[in-house]
Write a protein that holds these residues in place. Structure first.
Motif, PDB file in Angstrom:
ATOM      1  N   LYS A   1       0.832  -1.193   0.000  1.00  0.00           N
ATOM      2  CA  LYS A   1       0.000   0.000   0.000  1.00  0.00           C
ATOM      3  C   LYS A   1       0.876   1.255   0.000  1.00  0.00           C
ATOM      4  CE  LYS A   1      -4.048  -1.875   2.266  1.00  0.00           C
ATOM      5  NZ  LYS A   1      -4.962  -1.722   3.382  1.00  0.00           N
ATOM      6  N   ALA A   2       0.381   2.306  -0.626  1.00  0.00           N
ATOM      7  CA  ALA A   2       1.120   3.567  -0.695  1.00  0.00           C
ATOM      8  C   ALA A   2       0.872   4.439   0.531  1.00  0.00           C
ATOM      9  CB  ALA A   2       0.737   4.325  -1.959  1.00  0.00           C
ATOM     10  N   THR A   3      -0.085   4.033   1.374  1.00  0.00           N
ATOM     11  CA  THR A   3      -0.428   4.812   2.559  1.00  0.00           C
ATOM     12  C   THR A   3      -0.435   3.921   3.795  1.00  0.00           C
ATOM     13  OG1 THR A   3      -2.779   4.432   2.183  1.00  0.00           O
ATOM     14  CG2 THR A   3      -1.838   6.459   1.264  1.00  0.00           C
ATOM     15  N   ALA A   4      -0.482   4.564   4.970  1.00  0.00           N
ATOM     16  CA  ALA A   4      -0.513   3.822   6.231  1.00  0.00           C
ATOM     17  C   ALA A   4      -1.388   4.557   7.233  1.00  0.00           C
ATOM     18  CB  ALA A   4       0.901   3.676   6.785  1.00  0.00           C
ATOM     19  N   LEU A   5      -2.070   3.794   8.076  1.00  0.00           N
ATOM     20  CA  LEU A   5      -2.846   4.380   9.161  1.00  0.00           C
ATOM     21  C   LEU A   5      -1.934   4.574  10.370  1.00  0.00           C
ATOM     22  CD1 LEU A   5      -6.249   2.463   9.239  1.00  0.00           C
ATOM     23  CD2 LEU A   5      -5.868   4.861   8.700  1.00  0.00           C
ATOM     24  N   ALA A   6      -2.155   5.666  11.090  1.00  0.00           N
ATOM     25  CA  ALA A   6      -1.331   5.946  12.256  1.00  0.00           C
ATOM     26  C   ALA A   6      -2.156   6.659  13.320  1.00  0.00           C
ATOM     27  CB  ALA A   6      -0.135   6.808  11.863  1.00  0.00           C
ATOM     28  N   ARG A   7      -1.728   6.476  14.578  1.00  0.00           N
ATOM     29  CA  ARG A   7      -2.358   7.159  15.708  1.00  0.00           C
ATOM     30  C   ARG A   7      -1.456   8.312  16.124  1.00  0.00           C
ATOM     31  NH1 ARG A   7      -1.564   7.000  21.145  1.00  0.00           N
ATOM     32  NH2 ARG A   7      -0.017   5.363  20.919  1.00  0.00           N
ATOM     33  N   VAL A   8      -2.045   9.482  16.328  1.00  0.00           N
ATOM     34  CA  VAL A   8      -1.279  10.653  16.752  1.00  0.00           C
ATOM     35  C   VAL A   8      -0.911  10.493  18.222  1.00  0.00           C
ATOM     36  CG1 VAL A   8      -1.336  13.147  17.089  1.00  0.00           C
ATOM     37  CG2 VAL A   8      -2.410  12.133  15.063  1.00  0.00           C
ATOM     38  N   VAL A   9       0.382  10.579  18.524  1.00  0.00           N
ATOM     39  CA  VAL A   9       0.877  10.433  19.887  1.00  0.00           C
ATOM     40  C   VAL A   9       0.951  11.795  20.570  1.00  0.00           C
ATOM     41  CG1 VAL A   9       2.825   9.691  21.303  1.00  0.00           C
ATOM     42  CG2 VAL A   9       2.159   8.353  19.304  1.00  0.00           C
ATOM     43  N   THR A  10       1.554  12.759  19.901  1.00  0.00           N
ATOM     44  CA  THR A  10       1.655  14.116  20.440  1.00  0.00           C
ATOM     45  C   THR A  10       1.864  15.097  19.297  1.00  0.00           C
ATOM     46  OG1 THR A  10       2.757  15.501  22.089  1.00  0.00           O
ATOM     47  CG2 THR A  10       4.134  13.974  20.886  1.00  0.00           C
ATOM     48  N   VAL A  11       1.495  16.346  19.523  1.00  0.00           N
ATOM     49  CA  VAL A  11       1.606  17.370  18.488  1.00  0.00           C
ATOM     50  C   VAL A  11       2.401  18.565  18.999  1.00  0.00           C
ATOM     51  CG1 VAL A  11      -0.564  16.706  17.371  1.00  0.00           C
ATOM     52  CG2 VAL A  11      -0.578  18.475  19.105  1.00  0.00           C
ATOM     53  N   GLY A  12       2.999  19.282  18.060  1.00  0.00           N
ATOM     54  CA  GLY A  12       3.707  20.511  18.399  1.00  0.00           C
ATOM     55  C   GLY A  12       2.732  21.661  18.573  1.00  0.00           C
ATOM     56  N   SER A  13       3.275  22.855  18.754  1.00  0.00           N
ATOM     57  CA  SER A  13       2.439  24.031  19.017  1.00  0.00           C
ATOM     58  C   SER A  13       1.744  24.554  17.772  1.00  0.00           C
ATOM     59  CB  SER A  13       3.295  25.137  19.628  1.00  0.00           C
ATOM     60  OG  SER A  13       4.365  25.443  18.757  1.00  0.00           O
ATOM     61  N   GLY A  14       2.281  24.293  16.601  1.00  0.00           N
ATOM     62  CA  GLY A  14       1.670  24.764  15.366  1.00  0.00           C
ATOM     63  C   GLY A  14       2.647  25.573  14.533  1.00  0.00           C
ATOM     64  N   ARG A  15       2.192  25.950  13.361  1.00  0.00           N
ATOM     65  CA  ARG A  15       3.023  26.722  12.431  1.00  0.00           C
ATOM     66  C   ARG A  15       2.996  28.189  12.830  1.00  0.00           C
ATOM     67  NH1 ARG A  15       2.101  29.380   7.555  1.00  0.00           N
ATOM     68  NH2 ARG A  15      -0.093  28.775   7.598  1.00  0.00           N
ATOM     69  N   ILE A  16       4.154  28.828  12.778  1.00  0.00           N
ATOM     70  CA  ILE A  16       4.257  30.243  13.124  1.00  0.00           C
ATOM     71  C   ILE A  16       4.405  31.040  11.831  1.00  0.00           C
ATOM     72  CG2 ILE A  16       5.574  31.983  14.381  1.00  0.00           C
ATOM     73  CD1 ILE A  16       6.448  29.694  16.269  1.00  0.00           C
ATOM     74  N   THR A  17       3.519  31.994  11.619  1.00  0.00           N
ATOM     75  CA  THR A  17       3.555  32.816  10.414  1.00  0.00           C
ATOM     76  C   THR A  17       4.647  33.881  10.524  1.00  0.00           C
ATOM     77  OG1 THR A  17       1.979  34.439  11.248  1.00  0.00           O
ATOM     78  CG2 THR A  17       1.069  32.504  10.110  1.00  0.00           C
ATOM     79  N   GLU A  18       4.893  34.586   9.417  1.00  0.00           N
ATOM     80  CA  GLU A  18       5.885  35.663   9.427  1.00  0.00           C
ATOM     81  C   GLU A  18       5.482  36.797  10.365  1.00  0.00           C
ATOM     82  OE1 GLU A  18       6.689  36.955   5.469  1.00  0.00           O
ATOM     83  OE2 GLU A  18       7.418  34.985   4.843  1.00  0.00           O
ATOM     84  N   GLN A  19       4.176  36.933  10.622  1.00  0.00           N
ATOM     85  CA  GLN A  19       3.688  37.966  11.531  1.00  0.00           C
ATOM     86  C   GLN A  19       3.765  37.530  12.988  1.00  0.00           C
ATOM     87  OE1 GLN A  19       1.879  36.882   8.818  1.00  0.00           O
ATOM     88  NE2 GLN A  19       2.469  38.597   7.515  1.00  0.00           N
ATOM     89  N   GLY A  20       4.206  36.293  13.239  1.00  0.00           N
ATOM     90  CA  GLY A  20       4.339  35.794  14.602  1.00  0.00           C
ATOM     91  C   GLY A  20       3.085  35.144  15.157  1.00  0.00           C
ATOM     92  N   VAL A  21       2.083  34.923  14.304  1.00  0.00           N
ATOM     93  CA  VAL A  21       0.831  34.287  14.730  1.00  0.00           C
ATOM     94  C   VAL A  21       0.998  32.774  14.636  1.00  0.00           C
ATOM     95  CG1 VAL A  21      -1.630  34.047  14.230  1.00  0.00           C
ATOM     96  CG2 VAL A  21      -0.494  36.263  13.926  1.00  0.00           C
ATOM     97  N   THR A  22       0.610  32.058  15.687  1.00  0.00           N
ATOM     98  CA  THR A  22       0.689  30.600  15.683  1.00  0.00           C
ATOM     99  C   THR A  22      -0.611  30.014  15.160  1.00  0.00           C
ATOM    100  OG1 THR A  22       2.198  30.611  17.557  1.00  0.00           O
ATOM    101  CG2 THR A  22       1.055  28.544  17.105  1.00  0.00           C
TER     102      THR A  22
ATOM    103  N   PRO B   1      -2.587  26.729  15.009  1.00  0.00           N
ATOM    104  CA  PRO B   1      -2.529  25.422  15.671  1.00  0.00           C
ATOM    105  C   PRO B   1      -2.673  24.259  14.694  1.00  0.00           C
ATOM    106  CG  PRO B   1      -4.523  26.627  16.298  1.00  0.00           C
ATOM    107  CD  PRO B   1      -3.750  27.509  15.399  1.00  0.00           C
ATOM    108  N   ILE B   2      -2.143  23.131  15.094  1.00  0.00           N
ATOM    109  CA  ILE B   2      -2.241  21.902  14.300  1.00  0.00           C
ATOM    110  C   ILE B   2      -3.676  21.388  14.366  1.00  0.00           C
ATOM    111  CG2 ILE B   2      -1.434  19.507  14.170  1.00  0.00           C
ATOM    112  CD1 ILE B   2       1.286  20.496  15.021  1.00  0.00           C
ATOM    113  N   ARG B   3      -4.163  20.883  13.239  1.00  0.00           N
ATOM    114  CA  ARG B   3      -5.569  20.480  13.145  1.00  0.00           C
ATOM    115  C   ARG B   3      -5.880  19.132  13.779  1.00  0.00           C
ATOM    116  NH1 ARG B   3      -6.112  21.661   6.902  1.00  0.00           N
ATOM    117  NH2 ARG B   3      -3.908  22.083   7.074  1.00  0.00           N
TER     118      ARG B   3
END
Length: 135
Positions: free
Chosen positions: A72-93, A95-97
């Motif tokens: 298979k070209a894909t795999a199922l996975a369980r999310v263990v932990t997430v980071g804080s999210g992407r930070i834009t150039e304006q400094g706005v975070t 969040p991860i979906r």
């Protein structure tokens, strides 16, 4: 003192005093630090996932050989932990979906393996193809 690499000096303040990690004995009497990848905290828009073991039978009871899951070209996975999210150039975070314990679909070769078996990976949020709600 010299270290296991020959004449490379070893600091008096070793990693043992900084990080509390278990060690394993390697050939030559060298001790190697180990870590639990499930205790890591990703930064920014990164996610630690644990691959789910594919079923060995279909819903109809047909045996599925391990090779079928590997193709298979894909795999199922369980999310263990997430980071804080992407930070834009304006400094706005932004969040991860996804959140802890969500089940997601990722590409077969996505991410960086964090353990020898390759079942725990660090991936970027953009490598998540979709989420399986109510899995």
């Amino acid at each position: 003192p010299s270290g296991p690499l020959g004449d490379v000096p070893v600091s008096e303040t070793s990693v043992d005093t900084v990080v509390d990690c278990p060690t394993i004995d390697a050939p030559g009497g060298v001790q190697i630090k180990t870590f639990d990848p499930l205790k890591l905290k990703p930064i920014d828009a990164r996610v630690i996932i644990e691959l789910l073991t594919p079923a060995d039978r279909s819903e109809g009871g047909i045996y599925l050989p391990p090779k079928a899951a590997q193709d298979k070209a894909t795999a199922l996975a369980r999310v263990v932990t997430v980071g804080s999210g992407r930070i834009t150039e304006q400094g706005v975070t932004i969040p991860i979906r996804v959140k802890k314990d969500d089940v997601v679909l990722i590409g077969k070769f996505a991410g960086t393996p964090l353990n020898r078996e390759g079942t725990i990976k660090l991936i970027n949020e953009i490598e998540i193809l979709c989420e399986y709600p109510n899995y």
